[in-house]
Design an enzyme around this catalytic site. Structure first.
Site, short mmCIF file in Angstrom:
data_model
loop_
_atom_site.label_atom_id
_atom_site.label_comp_id
_atom_site.label_asym_id
_atom_site.label_seq_id
_atom_site.Cartn_x
_atom_site.Cartn_y
_atom_site.Cartn_z
N ASP A 150 22.31 16.15 16.81
CA ASP A 150 21.78 17.21 15.96
C ASP A 150 21.46 16.66 14.58
O ASP A 150 20.45 17.01 13.96
CB ASP A 150 22.79 18.36 15.83
CG ASP A 150 22.87 19.16 17.13
OD1 ASP A 150 22.19 18.76 18.10
OD2 ASP A 150 23.60 20.16 17.15
N ASP A 190 17.99 16.76 12.60
CA ASP A 190 17.85 17.37 11.27
C ASP A 190 17.20 16.40 10.30
O ASP A 190 16.40 16.79 9.45
CB ASP A 190 19.22 17.78 10.72
CG ASP A 190 19.77 18.96 11.48
OD1 ASP A 190 18.99 19.59 12.24
OD2 ASP A 190 20.98 19.23 11.35
N LEU A 209 15.98 51.35 38.39
CA LEU A 209 17.16 52.10 38.86
C LEU A 209 16.68 53.37 39.54
O LEU A 209 15.70 53.98 39.13
CB LEU A 209 18.04 52.46 37.66
CG LEU A 209 18.84 51.33 37.02
CD1 LEU A 209 19.44 51.78 35.70
CD2 LEU A 209 19.95 50.86 37.96
N LYS A 232 22.87 54.55 29.33
CA LYS A 232 21.57 53.95 29.66
C LYS A 232 20.78 53.88 28.37
O LYS A 232 20.31 54.89 27.86
CB LYS A 232 20.84 54.79 30.71
CG LYS A 232 19.54 54.15 31.16
CD LYS A 232 18.97 54.91 32.35
CE LYS A 232 17.71 54.29 32.90
NZ LYS A 232 16.71 53.91 31.92
N LYS A 263 27.54 52.37 38.46
CA LYS A 263 27.37 51.20 39.34
C LYS A 263 28.67 50.95 40.09
O LYS A 263 29.75 51.14 39.52
CB LYS A 263 27.06 49.94 38.52
CG LYS A 263 25.99 50.11 37.47
CD LYS A 263 25.86 48.84 36.62
CE LYS A 263 25.11 49.13 35.34
NZ LYS A 263 24.89 47.98 34.48
N LYS A 270 19.88 60.94 34.33
CA LYS A 270 19.08 61.18 33.12
C LYS A 270 19.51 62.48 32.45
O LYS A 270 19.73 63.49 33.13
CB LYS A 270 17.60 61.30 33.49
CG LYS A 270 17.04 60.05 34.13
CD LYS A 270 16.71 59.03 33.08
CE LYS A 270 15.27 58.65 33.23
NZ LYS A 270 14.67 57.93 32.24
N CYS A 324 -20.09 63.29 9.92
CA CYS A 324 -19.02 64.28 9.69
C CYS A 324 -17.86 63.63 8.94
O CYS A 324 -17.33 62.60 9.36
CB CYS A 324 -18.55 64.85 11.02
SG CYS A 324 -17.05 65.84 10.87
#
Ligand code: IVH
Length: 688
Positions: free
Chosen positions: A35, A39, A78, A106, A283, A307, A440
């Site tokens: 890393d 850099d 679903l 949900k 579920k 729902k 118009c």
């Protein structure tokens, strides 16, 4: 001291190295340097060329929305339930009396799939069709609670919902978007940071994790956790640093009844929750039971979404006004006594057209029932005639405020016969009334407002447009671009700084893609999606204008989703706006539409190796223009290895991973085969 030429060479070399190592890091999860070394390359480039585009690329993530991603695990829908009986049926019959369920809210946001390889985020994709979504990695990395690395080096696909909190929505965005879901979906897909909302304002909640099997996994990845239940996966997610959606476990006796009670509790506390939710998901918790019960092509049988019922309220119709829109259609707008429904106060409701007024058999003074389903704009669904609100006791939603004012005397709704703006006679066009007067005022002002909204010009809203029109400073969209600072400063209550900002905002809206241009013109039926499909077909404005000159609409019907009617409306729209377009193009920079995502290689990853007969750059360019993505090393995520002469270890590695291998000739064949989905117009421009 180095010369400019030497610096240029070094800058390019650094940029190429960064691109190469970013790809290894982000896409292959197989870095070759540390890393710190990475850099240092980055810092060197920044010192030499602070504006270099490579610096603003996060890894080698593609432009959001430009690349399609095939989901390793499809993202299904679903099945839905709305009544208590349906929940009981799901519990007792569909899932054969499962002994344990989990319940989750949900969330009403935008679904996102996060792909981690060896614990590192390599790709994020929208749900799309369920099998293929759009790459939105770059924006997903900006979401604060999506970690770049997990606490373990595992390969996993994490699914969840991206949302905006209701508080933030109310504070910052309620004026610019109808609901937090649209904003979240837009912020996830936007290519540039100048959209309505920024991805850093979003939040992610996970509801699922799927682990690729040993064959597909990265050879260095860790084993997935040993789990038997979904609830254990959710706990695992929390442990590795991903926030799961809250859940509750239900087990024991009478589970159907317990789930129904749970829905009632949630229906009551829905508005207390910090995010938009549109129901609950139940579920089966045991993964082995899920497997036994299985899925249809559309949804798993082991889950169901309950729902919330649509929210209803009653009000009184006080008046009906007529309004001329940008396309000249004059629509009736119902003014009702202010009423709260689904958390928002409603005062104005569109009635669409004359037929809708007849269908509802509406008169002024009627009690009307309004409904708001989820995020949908509230509408009047029924007239109850003269019933008084007190008669409706028991049928009125808890939120309904009784109407205390004076009820208007029952009167039939007056139907407009002249334009409310220019007083021209109206024409009846099917169920619609239309003002056909070209100049118009209402049409011009709506078209201007639409233009500014479509191009997301901050600070150039309805009020300013009206002011500019009233002061005769503008009469067409093109006039906006001729406005001068001193004209704006002279307007009432306008400061120097605001005027400068307005000019700057208008100026910065001059660059746009062809699809943005077509959408912003505000032609009837040409919303952003249709505009994009048309723009991808023509690619350039020149090609489009040549087509319009010929005046044959039919050829446009070869575009997916465009039929005879829309093709004809579009052609007429362009012809009518001929002089406006000619005027506008001298101020605008309209870029050719990108066609990469519609190529036959969309979503496919290519690696090229060995020496080839054509310059490698040219081959790469052809692949990317057909939607393919180029990577520099062979890994499990590679789709096709293109081999030239004198190949090295890459071929052996690809073969061991079972990756498709093409020769240069085979690649050429694919380009030349007639299966290409590139439109003719694009072919000539890109020289396929
Ligand atoms: S489970 C096989 N759990 O609802 C699908 N979905 O209508 C498994 N959603 O596309 C999905 N909250 O984006 C699940 N707690 C939750 C959810 C949830 C929101 C969304 C999801 C899905 C859609 C299906």
């Amino acid at each position: 001291m180095s010369t400019i030429d030497e610096d240029d060479g070094l800058i390019e070399e650094l940029a190429q190295k960064i691109a190469y190592h970013s790809d290894l890091y982000y896409n292959q999860a197989a870095p070759e340097i540390s890393d710190a070394q990475f850099d240092s390359l980055f810092e060197k480039l920044k010192a030499l060329a602070p504006e270099h585009p490579q610096l603003s690329k996060v890894g080698s993530d593609p432009d959001p929305g430009s690349v399609k991603v095939k989901h390793l695990f499809p993202m299904k829908s679903l099945d839905k339930a709305v009544t208590a009986e349906e929940i009981i049926h799901y519990c007792e019959v569909t899932t054969e009396g499962g002994e344990r369920y989990i319940a989750q809210p949900k969330f009403d946001g935008s679904a996102l799939s996060l792909e981690y390889r060896c614990g590192r985020l390599v790709r994020a994709a929208t749900r799309g069709s369920g099998t293929r979504g759009e790459d939105v990695t770059r924006n997903a990395r900006l979401i604060a609670n999506i970690p770049e690395t997990l606490g373990t080096k595992v390969d996993v696909h994490i699914r969840g919902e991206v949302m905006m909190s209701l508080d933030l929505f109310e504070q910052k965005y309620s004026e610019v978007s109808p609901n937090p879901r649209n904003l979240a979906a837009g912020a996830l897909r936007q290519k540039h940071e100048d959209g309505k909302a920024h991805a850093s304002d979003l939040i992610f909640r996970a509801y699922d994790a799927k682990f690729p099997d040993a064959k597909t996994r990265h050879p260095e990845s860790e084993e997935p956790p040993l789990v038997e239940c979904d609830s254990e996966i959710l706990e695992w997610l929390e442990k590795v640093g991903v926030e799961p959606a809250p859940w509750m476990v239900f087990q024991g006796e009478n589970l159907g009844a317990a789930l129904v009670t749970h829905t009632q509790e949630w229906a009551e506390k829905r508005s207390e929750f910090g995010f938009e939710i549109d129901g609950l998901v139940f579920k089966l918790d045991h993964l082995s039971r899920r497997e036994l019960i299985g899925s249809t092509a559309h949804h798993p049988r082991w889950a169901i979404a309950w729902k919330f019922p649509p929210e209803e309220a009653f009000s009184v119709l006080l008046a009906v006004d007529w309004q001329t829109g940008r396309t000249g259609v004059v629509t009736p707008v119902a003014r009702i006594a202010p009423q709260k429904v689904g958390g928002v106060t409603v005062e104005n409701v569109t009635l669409h057209n004359i037929r809708e007024i007849e269908r509802l058999n509406l008169s002024i003074g009627d009690v009307v029932k309004i409904v708001r389903r989820g995020d949908v704009i509230p509408k009047i669904i029924e007239s109850l005639g003269k019933a008084s609100i007190t008669d409706l006791q028991g049928r009125v939603h808890a939120d309904t405020t009784p109407f205390k004012g004076e009820l208007p005397a029952p009167t039939p709704i007056p139907i407009a016969n002249t334009c409310p703006s220019c007083q021209s006679d109206l024409i009846l066009d099917g169920a619609f009334l239309r003002c056909n007067y070209v100049d118009c005022d209402a049409k011009i002002s709506r078209a201007l407002i639409y233009w500014c909204r479509a191009l997301e010009m901050d600070g150039v809203g309805e009020k300013l447009i009206e002011l500019l029109l009233e002061n005769n400073l503008i009469t067409s969209i093109a006039d906006l671009y001729r406005l001068q600072h001193h004209q704006i400063v002279a307007l009432e209550r306008m400061g120097e700084k605001s005027a400068t900002n307005i000019i700057a905002e208008i100026h910065s809206s001059r660059e746009m893609s062809l699809s943005q241009f077509l959408h912003a013109l505000g032609m009837p039926r040409i919303g952003p999606e249709v505009a994009t499909a048309i723009a991808q077909y023509f690619v350039s404005l020149d090609a489009l204008l040549m087509w319009a000159d010929k005046g044959e609409a039919e050829s446009l019907t070869t575009v997916d989703g465009i039929g005879d009617k829309v093709a004809e409306i579009f052609l007429q729209g362009v012809i009518e706006r001929n002089s406006l377009i000619a005027d506008l193009i001298s101020y605008l920079f309209i870029s050719a539409e990108e066609v990469s995502s519609i190529g036959r290689f969309s979503g496919k990853t290519f690696c090229i190796t060995g020496s080839l007969s054509q310059p490698r750059k040219r081959i790469q360019e052809r692949i990317t223009k057909a939607g393919g993505k180029i990577v520099s090393s062979v890994g499990p995520n590679l789709d096709i290895l293109v081999v030239g002469e004198k190949v090295g270890s890459k071929l052996a590695k690809a073969e061991s991973l079972g990756i498709e291998v093409w020769s240069e000739e085979q690649l050429d064949l694919k380009f030349n085969s007639d299966g290409l989905t590139i439109p003719d117009s694009a072919k000539t421009i890109f020289d396929y």
